[in-house]
Design a protein around this motif. Structure first.
Motif, PDB file in Angstrom:
ATOM      1  N   VAL A 172       4.708 -53.259   1.793  1.00 56.87           N
ATOM      2  CA  VAL A 172       6.067 -53.739   1.503  1.00 56.87           C
ATOM      3  C   VAL A 172       6.128 -55.234   1.786  1.00 56.87           C
ATOM      4  O   VAL A 172       5.641 -55.709   2.818  1.00 56.87           O
ATOM      5  CB  VAL A 172       7.121 -53.025   2.401  1.00 56.87           C
ATOM      6  CG1 VAL A 172       8.509 -53.631   2.176  1.00 56.87           C
ATOM      7  CG2 VAL A 172       7.153 -51.518   2.134  1.00 56.87           C
ATOM      8  N   ILE A 173       6.716 -55.957   0.858  1.00 55.22           N
ATOM      9  CA  ILE A 173       7.059 -57.369   1.078  1.00 55.22           C
ATOM     10  C   ILE A 173       8.570 -57.464   0.951  1.00 55.22           C
ATOM     11  O   ILE A 173       9.137 -56.939  -0.008  1.00 55.22           O
ATOM     12  CB  ILE A 173       6.398 -58.270   0.004  1.00 55.22           C
ATOM     13  CG1 ILE A 173       4.874 -58.278   0.178  1.00 55.22           C
ATOM     14  CG2 ILE A 173       6.963 -59.683   0.072  1.00 55.22           C
ATOM     15  CD1 ILE A 173       4.143 -58.896  -1.012  1.00 55.22           C
ATOM     16  N   TYR A 174       9.206 -58.080   1.922  1.00 57.17           N
ATOM     17  CA  TYR A 174      10.650 -58.284   1.749  1.00 57.17           C
ATOM     18  C   TYR A 174      11.008 -59.722   2.064  1.00 57.17           C
ATOM     19  O   TYR A 174      10.267 -60.421   2.773  1.00 57.17           O
ATOM     20  CB  TYR A 174      11.465 -57.298   2.588  1.00 57.17           C
ATOM     21  CG  TYR A 174      11.330 -57.416   4.084  1.00 57.17           C
ATOM     22  CD1 TYR A 174      10.382 -56.669   4.779  1.00 57.17           C
ATOM     23  CD2 TYR A 174      12.171 -58.257   4.821  1.00 57.17           C
ATOM     24  CE1 TYR A 174      10.273 -56.765   6.154  1.00 57.17           C
ATOM     25  CE2 TYR A 174      12.062 -58.356   6.201  1.00 57.17           C
ATOM     26  CZ  TYR A 174      11.108 -57.610   6.872  1.00 57.17           C
ATOM     27  OH  TYR A 174      11.002 -57.718   8.239  1.00 57.17           O
ATOM     28  N   ALA A 175      12.142 -60.144   1.516  1.00 65.77           N
ATOM     29  CA  ALA A 175      12.533 -61.545   1.676  1.00 65.77           C
ATOM     30  C   ALA A 175      14.021 -61.705   1.436  1.00 65.77           C
ATOM     31  O   ALA A 175      14.515 -61.403   0.351  1.00 65.77           O
ATOM     32  CB  ALA A 175      11.755 -62.426   0.696  1.00 65.77           C
ATOM     33  N   GLY A 176      14.731 -62.162   2.441  1.00 64.16           N
ATOM     34  CA  GLY A 176      16.108 -62.617   2.237  1.00 64.16           C
ATOM     35  C   GLY A 176      16.061 -63.785   1.263  1.00 64.16           C
ATOM     36  O   GLY A 176      15.126 -64.588   1.278  1.00 64.16           O
ATOM     37  N   ALA A 177      17.061 -63.870   0.399  1.00 63.50           N
ATOM     38  CA  ALA A 177      16.988 -64.823  -0.707  1.00 63.50           C
ATOM     39  C   ALA A 177      17.209 -66.272  -0.311  1.00 63.50           C
ATOM     40  O   ALA A 177      16.760 -67.187  -1.012  1.00 63.50           O
ATOM     41  CB  ALA A 177      18.014 -64.442  -1.776  1.00 63.50           C
ATOM     42  N   GLN A 178      17.885 -66.504   0.793  1.00 65.65           N
ATOM     43  CA  GLN A 178      18.523 -67.803   0.990  1.00 65.65           C
ATOM     44  C   GLN A 178      17.621 -68.975   1.348  1.00 65.65           C
ATOM     45  O   GLN A 178      18.091 -70.000   1.805  1.00 65.65           O
ATOM     46  CB  GLN A 178      19.660 -67.677   2.006  1.00 65.65           C
ATOM     47  CG  GLN A 178      19.223 -67.326   3.421  1.00 65.65           C
ATOM     48  CD  GLN A 178      19.185 -65.826   3.681  1.00 65.65           C
ATOM     49  OE1 GLN A 178      19.164 -65.035   2.757  1.00 65.65           O
ATOM     50  NE2 GLN A 178      19.167 -65.434   4.936  1.00 65.65           N
ATOM     51  N   LYS A 179      16.311 -68.806   1.107  1.00 65.43           N
ATOM     52  CA  LYS A 179      15.406 -69.941   1.285  1.00 65.43           C
ATOM     53  C   LYS A 179      14.735 -70.293  -0.049  1.00 65.43           C
ATOM     54  O   LYS A 179      14.977 -71.359  -0.591  1.00 65.43           O
ATOM     55  CB  LYS A 179      14.344 -69.634   2.358  1.00 65.43           C
ATOM     56  CG  LYS A 179      14.914 -69.644   3.782  1.00 65.43           C
ATOM     57  CD  LYS A 179      15.058 -68.256   4.328  1.00 65.43           C
ATOM     58  CE  LYS A 179      15.261 -68.127   5.811  1.00 65.43           C
ATOM     59  NZ  LYS A 179      16.026 -69.050   6.565  1.00 65.43           N
ATOM     60  N   ASN A 180      13.938 -69.392  -0.560  1.00 63.38           N
ATOM     61  CA  ASN A 180      13.172 -69.713  -1.768  1.00 63.38           C
ATOM     62  C   ASN A 180      13.607 -68.945  -3.011  1.00 63.38           C
ATOM     63  O   ASN A 180      12.965 -69.045  -4.053  1.00 63.38           O
ATOM     64  CB  ASN A 180      11.682 -69.460  -1.518  1.00 63.38           C
ATOM     65  CG  ASN A 180      10.948 -70.740  -1.146  1.00 63.38           C
ATOM     66  OD1 ASN A 180      11.351 -71.823  -1.564  1.00 63.38           O
ATOM     67  ND2 ASN A 180       9.896 -70.623  -0.377  1.00 63.38           N
ATOM     68  N   ILE A 181      14.671 -68.165  -2.910  1.00 58.26           N
ATOM     69  CA  ILE A 181      15.038 -67.312  -4.046  1.00 58.26           C
ATOM     70  C   ILE A 181      16.414 -67.633  -4.612  1.00 58.26           C
ATOM     71  O   ILE A 181      16.582 -67.801  -5.821  1.00 58.26           O
ATOM     72  CB  ILE A 181      14.965 -65.820  -3.643  1.00 58.26           C
ATOM     73  CG1 ILE A 181      13.521 -65.430  -3.318  1.00 58.26           C
ATOM     74  CG2 ILE A 181      15.536 -64.932  -4.739  1.00 58.26           C
ATOM     75  CD1 ILE A 181      13.328 -64.011  -2.820  1.00 58.26           C
TER      76      ILE A 181
END
Lengths: 360, 360
Positions: free
Chosen positions: B189-198
């Motif tokens: 699983v890879i997860y990422a809150g959007a508020q930096k690079n997305i």
């Protein structure tokens, strides 16, 4: 396209003035050289946005000091789990009042966490769909709380009374918050996904009486905990800052309209125009009893359902968009939230009248 | 203000071209007469936005077909709970690698749900902060998964290697996703809150290998279930549509830049310019070993911390904003995500040079 009237059930149309202001300052906000969505949620500039939004909401709903206003993520569906996980305490059961699709969806999630004592409040009255009056709901006194959904977007049903109980009353007001006066002090928790009467999808308001903050199940995901959110001013995790800002603009807009009492009068007028026309027409029908008709969501059927697609197409060409009914019930639905101007409802009725005349 | 360079750690600056496009079509999108945020998430127009965003992300990261891309709510903090609740299955423990603030935050939440087998990966190398190489992490084979955070925004640490394990590797890539090439097939699983690079805050991407969809704890809140989100195309509940749309614009922008390989080269160049200058200066310092220096977040200290406020004020007057370090560590921090142009880093170094000359 000029003068589009957007009847979407949600995500719904926002006030035009709000959208225009947000557009004007979208790239360059508050003299910072950046957008409001590109700054830290802990910056003094954003904290001011956040606090003003809360205060404006408190003013609009006259929220007593012993209630906390939380800005949550995950929408009302997240609250379907958050409510039992936060409020059950040592109780094993909760009462859920069923009067439509969303109440039932809340039940389905709650059943994971407790015994649901179900009150089937659906009935018929004079041959029409209606809801048993709240004073007749049989509520188990051992329940941790009573949950209901005062406005059913799909069924087009609204409930305006409250049960007589000492238990905390929990209301999913996603689709009618800020549309009518309420007495917050009679509730334990009010929650509302933003995407109808508050702002864009992706933020959800919870108004929680502070004596209910200490009941949470230990294993509740922290970001769903009312207590954690209250302690951290809804910034335990990075909040959806742009959605919070836009919601704040909507609150200011609503204050400018004269607040909830003023918009309620307009909402009554809008709903009356539309239901009166439907009732006067042989071509359209709505099967909900007048006592429980939603002021926010007006489902209606054509006498000739085979013309549904033609109706939608012609309406759309006139700038009357998103009138298609929910896939669960078919037909049409006009959602006439706070942001819908009375002119939009009049334009819809005018079109409906012409369409009926052409196709009766 | 002209030419503002925004070094915010998050919510962070978005590409100027993206913001300008979103502004231009903010009120009137796609010929509909409404904003993209005012239409149903189930409309064909929004479905197209949603699908394109997913496909563009798949293209950018070369995501294999046996991975599902989920658009979640609640940010990375929600994933801190979602990961154990979705992945533990019948296992009682999970391995968590600690190399900084965010890894520790994930541990704290995971400890609610399982026994955490902690790998303390922090070390020093040549007198500097460093991370033990991943091949030396001691991983309990009975763990359900191994969790780590490859970029620590506060510590300014980045980890570019992966452990040698058959367990699913779970990575919180909130702050370095899309900034460098990765081999998705090596992760569970890879997860990422959007508020930096997305994109904006309020949306979080989870990329989940499909054999991991069936392990969820029964009492998991449904909106957090990878399986439910996968089955419902991330529309179990109303998604944050505007954030999804904006993320899609960022993906298209990144493709226009040449994709991840191209932006990685620019990111290396930006980081090199800044670290080289810091290392060459007696006035600024960064205590992370070259091997683990983050390309995304560059914390640095002034030789005279009493000048921190003056530095921030003068930087801000030059249009170099949001350089204040995290409250947990103080000093400065320049976050130089994908959207930061190389000119911004050069302008920062030029200012730092002048400030050092004036104050050494």
């Amino acid at each position: 396209m000029e003068n589009v009237y957007n009847f979407s059930a949600g995500p719904a149309g926002l006030p035009k003035e709000v959208m225009q202001k947000a557009q004007a300052e979208f790239v360059e906000w508050n003299g910072l050289g950046t957008s409001v969505m590109e700054i830290s949620h802990r910056s003094k500039e954003f904290i001011q946005v956040a606090e003003e939004a809360e205060q404006d909401l408190r003013d609009l709903l006259d929220i007593p000091d012993n209630y906390r206003v939380l800005f949550c993520q995950g929408g009302a569906r997240a609250q379907f789990a958050a409510v039992p996980l936060n409020l059950l305490g040592s109780s094993l059961k909760a009462t859920y009042v069923d009067a439509g699709y969303w109440a039932q969806s809340a039940v389905k999630e709650a059943e994971k966490y407790c015994q649901v004592d179900l009150v089937d409040a659906k009935t018929t009255k004079e041959g029409r769909v209606a809801v048993i009056q709240a004073s007749d709901w049989k509520i188990d006194p051992e329940s941790a709380y009573v949950h209901f959904c005062p406005n059913e977007t799909i069924d087009g049903i609204e409930i305006s009374d409250l049960p007589d109980t000492k238990l905390p009353i929990v209301a999913d007001m996603s689709s009618n918050i800020l549309s009518r006066k309420i007495d917050v002090s009679r509730y334990g928790v009010i929650y509302a996904g933003a995407q109808k009467n508050i702002g864009p999808a992706g933020i959800c308001i919870a108004i929680v009486r502070d004596d209910l903050l200490d009941l949470a199940y230990e294993l509740l995901p922290s970001f769903m905990s009312y207590k954690v959110l209250a302690e951290k001013d809804s910034m335990f995790n990075t909040p959806p800052t742009f959605a919070w800002y836009l919601s704040g603009l909507v609150f200011k807009w609503l204050k400018g309209q004269g607040g909830v009492s003023a918009i309620e009068q307009i909402n009554i007028e809008k709903a009356t125009i539309l239901y009166d026309y439907i009732d006067s027409s042989a071509f359209y029908s709505n099967d909900v009893h007048a006592q429980n008709r939603s002021r926010m969501n007006v489902p209606f059927q054509l006498a000739k359902p085979e013309l549904d697609e033609v109706f939608l197409k012609q309406a759309s060409e006139r700038g009357l968009v998103s009138l298609k009914g929910h896939r669960a019930v078919g037909g049409m639905r006009a959602s006439i939230y706070n942001a819908m101007p009375i002119e939009g409802v009049k334009a819809l009725v005018e079109f409906m009248r012409e369409f009926a005349a052409d196709n009766a």
